[in-house]
Design a protein around this motif. Sequence first.
Motif, PDB file in Angstrom:
ATOM      1  N   ASP A 149       1.276  -0.972  -0.164  1.00 26.65           N
ATOM      2  CA  ASP A 149      -0.100   0.412   0.312  1.00 26.65           C
ATOM      3  C   ASP A 149       0.943   1.236  -0.035  1.00 26.65           C
ATOM      4  OD1 ASP A 149      -3.077  -1.687  -0.077  1.00 26.65           O
ATOM      5  OD2 ASP A 149      -1.855  -1.779   1.638  1.00 26.65           O
ATOM      6  N   PHE A 150       0.613   2.059  -0.905  1.00 26.36           N
ATOM      7  CA  PHE A 150       1.747   3.069  -1.077  1.00 26.36           C
ATOM      8  C   PHE A 150       0.495   4.493  -0.742  1.00 26.36           C
ATOM      9  CE2 PHE A 150       4.919   5.475  -3.711  1.00 26.36           C
ATOM     10  CZ  PHE A 150       6.177   5.544  -3.073  1.00 26.36           C
ATOM     11  N   GLU A 151       1.964   5.167  -0.535  1.00 24.50           N
ATOM     12  CA  GLU A 151       0.933   6.646  -0.289  1.00 24.50           C
ATOM     13  C   GLU A 151       1.384   7.485  -1.566  1.00 24.50           C
ATOM     14  OE1 GLU A 151       0.595   9.343   3.473  1.00 24.50           O
ATOM     15  OE2 GLU A 151      -0.762  10.544   2.615  1.00 24.50           O
ATOM     16  N   TYR A 152       0.366   8.025  -3.171  1.00 21.15           N
ATOM     17  CA  TYR A 152       0.823   9.192  -4.074  1.00 21.15           C
ATOM     18  C   TYR A 152      -0.266   9.044  -4.304  1.00 21.15           C
ATOM     19  CZ  TYR A 152       3.641  11.097  -7.220  1.00 21.15           C
ATOM     20  OH  TYR A 152       4.021  12.325  -7.704  1.00 21.15           O
ATOM     21  N   PRO A 153       0.187  11.006  -5.137  1.00 21.66           N
ATOM     22  CA  PRO A 153       0.100  12.243  -4.179  1.00 21.66           C
ATOM     23  C   PRO A 153       0.062  11.664  -2.810  1.00 21.66           C
ATOM     24  CG  PRO A 153      -1.383  13.234  -5.477  1.00 21.66           C
ATOM     25  CD  PRO A 153      -1.097  11.438  -5.476  1.00 21.66           C
ATOM     26  N   PRO A 154       0.405  12.617  -1.398  1.00 27.55           N
ATOM     27  CA  PRO A 154       0.121  12.662  -0.673  1.00 27.55           C
ATOM     28  C   PRO A 154      -1.733  12.743  -0.152  1.00 27.55           C
ATOM     29  CG  PRO A 154       1.556  13.744  -0.395  1.00 27.55           C
ATOM     30  CD  PRO A 154       1.826  14.114  -1.605  1.00 27.55           C
ATOM     31  N   GLY A 155      -1.888  12.163   0.322  1.00 27.85           N
ATOM     32  CA  GLY A 155      -3.589  11.754   0.775  1.00 27.85           C
ATOM     33  C   GLY A 155      -4.092  11.043  -0.182  1.00 27.85           C
ATOM     34  N   ASN A 156      -3.111   9.883  -1.065  1.00 28.08           N
ATOM     35  CA  ASN A 156      -3.925   9.475  -2.107  1.00 28.08           C
ATOM     36  C   ASN A 156      -3.818   7.376  -1.924  1.00 28.08           C
ATOM     37  OD1 ASN A 156      -5.529   8.443  -4.135  1.00 28.08           O
ATOM     38  ND2 ASN A 156      -3.683   8.135  -5.409  1.00 28.08           N
ATOM     39  N   MET A 157      -4.051   6.691  -0.918  1.00 27.61           N
ATOM     40  CA  MET A 157      -3.345   5.510  -0.505  1.00 27.61           C
ATOM     41  C   MET A 157      -3.502   4.860  -2.353  1.00 27.61           C
ATOM     42  SD  MET A 157      -1.998   5.897   1.495  1.00 27.61           S
ATOM     43  CE  MET A 157      -1.447   4.207   1.466  1.00 27.61           C
ATOM     44  N   MET A 158      -2.818   3.922  -3.006  1.00 29.41           N
ATOM     45  CA  MET A 158      -3.181   3.245  -3.520  1.00 29.41           C
ATOM     46  C   MET A 158      -2.293   1.942  -3.573  1.00 29.41           C
ATOM     47  SD  MET A 158      -1.002   5.020  -6.701  1.00 29.41           S
ATOM     48  CE  MET A 158       1.218   4.537  -6.753  1.00 29.41           C
ATOM     49  N   ARG A 159      -2.841   0.197  -4.691  1.00 29.57           N
ATOM     50  CA  ARG A 159      -2.171  -0.505  -4.243  1.00 29.57           C
ATOM     51  C   ARG A 159      -1.012  -0.429  -5.124  1.00 29.57           C
ATOM     52  NH1 ARG A 159      -1.441  -3.819  -0.562  1.00 29.57           N
ATOM     53  NH2 ARG A 159      -0.321  -5.923  -0.845  1.00 29.57           N
ATOM     54  N   SER A 160       0.437  -0.528  -5.074  1.00 34.77           N
ATOM     55  CA  SER A 160       1.903  -0.677  -6.205  1.00 34.77           C
ATOM     56  C   SER A 160       2.024  -1.701  -6.055  1.00 34.77           C
ATOM     57  CB  SER A 160       2.398   0.275  -5.108  1.00 34.77           C
ATOM     58  OG  SER A 160       1.892   2.447  -5.562  1.00 34.77           O
ATOM     59  N   SER A 161       3.111  -1.923  -6.935  1.00 35.54           N
ATOM     60  CA  SER A 161       4.034  -2.642  -7.069  1.00 35.54           C
ATOM     61  C   SER A 161       5.217  -2.528  -6.469  1.00 35.54           C
ATOM     62  CB  SER A 161       4.406  -3.593  -8.742  1.00 35.54           C
ATOM     63  OG  SER A 161       3.216  -3.933  -9.269  1.00 35.54           O
ATOM     64  N   ASP A 162       6.025  -3.202  -6.001  1.00 31.28           N
ATOM     65  CA  ASP A 162       7.580  -2.611  -5.655  1.00 31.28           C
ATOM     66  C   ASP A 162       8.719  -3.444  -6.209  1.00 31.28           C
ATOM     67  OD1 ASP A 162       9.899  -2.225  -4.141  1.00 31.28           O
ATOM     68  OD2 ASP A 162       9.471  -3.146  -1.909  1.00 31.28           O
ATOM     69  N   TRP A 163       8.955  -2.154  -7.154  1.00 24.78           N
ATOM     70  CA  TRP A 163      10.343  -3.111  -7.797  1.00 24.78           C
ATOM     71  C   TRP A 163      11.120  -2.357  -7.555  1.00 24.78           C
ATOM     72  CZ3 TRP A 163       9.325  -6.621 -11.884  1.00 24.78           C
ATOM     73  CH2 TRP A 163       8.311  -6.604 -12.497  1.00 24.78           C
ATOM     74  N   ARG A 164      12.417  -2.622  -7.265  1.00 24.35           N
ATOM     75  CA  ARG A 164      13.724  -2.425  -6.802  1.00 24.35           C
ATOM     76  C   ARG A 164      14.881  -3.233  -8.075  1.00 24.35           C
ATOM     77  NH1 ARG A 164      16.463  -5.846  -1.399  1.00 24.35           N
ATOM     78  NH2 ARG A 164      17.170  -6.822  -2.873  1.00 24.35           N
ATOM     79  N   LEU A 165      16.150  -2.363  -8.182  1.00 23.96           N
ATOM     80  CA  LEU A 165      16.715  -2.833  -8.830  1.00 23.96           C
ATOM     81  C   LEU A 165      18.479  -2.078  -8.180  1.00 23.96           C
ATOM     82  CD1 LEU A 165      17.729  -2.381 -11.390  1.00 23.96           C
ATOM     83  CD2 LEU A 165      18.341  -0.153 -11.993  1.00 23.96           C
ATOM     84  N   ASP A 166      18.402  -3.294  -8.001  1.00 26.15           N
ATOM     85  CA  ASP A 166      20.263  -3.444  -7.625  1.00 26.15           C
ATOM     86  C   ASP A 166      21.692  -2.405  -8.233  1.00 26.15           C
ATOM     87  OD1 ASP A 166      22.543  -3.596  -6.078  1.00 26.15           O
ATOM     88  OD2 ASP A 166      22.721  -5.813  -6.049  1.00 26.15           O
ATOM     89  N   LEU A 167      21.900  -0.849  -8.027  1.00 28.41           N
ATOM     90  CA  LEU A 167      22.561  -0.352  -8.579  1.00 28.41           C
ATOM     91  C   LEU A 167      23.769  -0.461  -8.360  1.00 28.41           C
ATOM     92  CD1 LEU A 167      20.838   3.295  -7.555  1.00 28.41           C
ATOM     93  CD2 LEU A 167      21.008   1.778  -9.462  1.00 28.41           C
ATOM     94  N   GLN A 168      24.125  -1.588  -7.617  1.00 27.61           N
ATOM     95  CA  GLN A 168      25.915  -1.904  -7.191  1.00 27.61           C
ATOM     96  C   GLN A 168      26.213  -3.377  -8.398  1.00 27.61           C
ATOM     97  OE1 GLN A 168      26.599  -3.459  -3.435  1.00 27.61           O
ATOM     98  NE2 GLN A 168      26.614  -0.797  -2.745  1.00 27.61           N
ATOM     99  N   ALA A 169      24.876  -3.853  -8.946  1.00 31.91           N
ATOM    100  CA  ALA A 169      24.624  -5.494  -9.576  1.00 31.91           C
ATOM    101  C   ALA A 169      25.578  -5.216 -10.808  1.00 31.91           C
ATOM    102  CB  ALA A 169      24.137  -5.950  -9.853  1.00 31.91           C
TER     103      ALA A 169
END
Length: 169
Positions: A149-169
């Motif tokens: 659950d992610f707040e964006y913009p402030p005040g707006n909750m949404m269901r989000s994917s959490d994607w992560r990139l390793d900048l050290q890889a």
Amino acid sequence: MVARNGPVTLDTWSSSDVDILERCNTPEAKRYVGGPETPEKLLDRHQRYLDKAIPGEIRMFRISCDGLGAGSIGYWERAWHGGLVYETGWAVVPDLQGRGIAGQAAALLIEVLLGERRHRYLHAFPASDNPASNAICRKLGFELMGECDFEYPPGNMMRSSDWRLDLQA
Ligand SMILES: CC(C)(COP(=O)(O)OP(=O)(O)OC[C@H]1O[C@@H](n2cnc3c(N)ncnc32)[C@H](O)[C@@H]1OP(=O)(O)O)[C@@H](O)C(=O)NCCC(=O)NCCS
């Protein structure tokens, strides 16, 4: 110019770029990010993009294609699971979508960030049902960490994917 990938370039956000935010402020284009913003909010956003520009911490860029303003993209710091990470977000004006511009701009952003980074991970949190943004993350090698659950913009909750990139890889 900060970075180039064929016709797509990134430049530091400038005072004349407010029209890009205006062109992106349609109900359809803002569908996954809380809906259109008021003119005041839009100007606040523009001012923030101009004022807050510290390489390695926070930076917003104009995306251009063949020299014409096409969108916005940037990175900023966010506290996440007890540490600091980078977050990115992007938008392309409606009449230029579907041509690969956002994907190329995101690849350029990663290149720029690799030269400036202080943190290891870059995250993106597109709405779970935003097909284009999720496709870009997948294509650029981000790892899907799950949904949140992610707040964006402030005040707006949404269901989000959490994607992560390793900048050290
Ligand atoms: C998200 C956004 C920036 C994408 O811009 P774009 O320039 O049209 O994106 P691209 O053309 O680079 O396409 C990205 C990928 O999404 C895919 N895609 C686009 N629409 C799709 C759909 N409806 N279903 C599945 N895949 C889709 C494309 O095929 C492409 O993948 P490919 O390169 O493997 O073919 C644009 O839609 C936008 O501005 N949306 C509004 C703002 C927003 O939601 N931002 C996201 C915040 S994280």
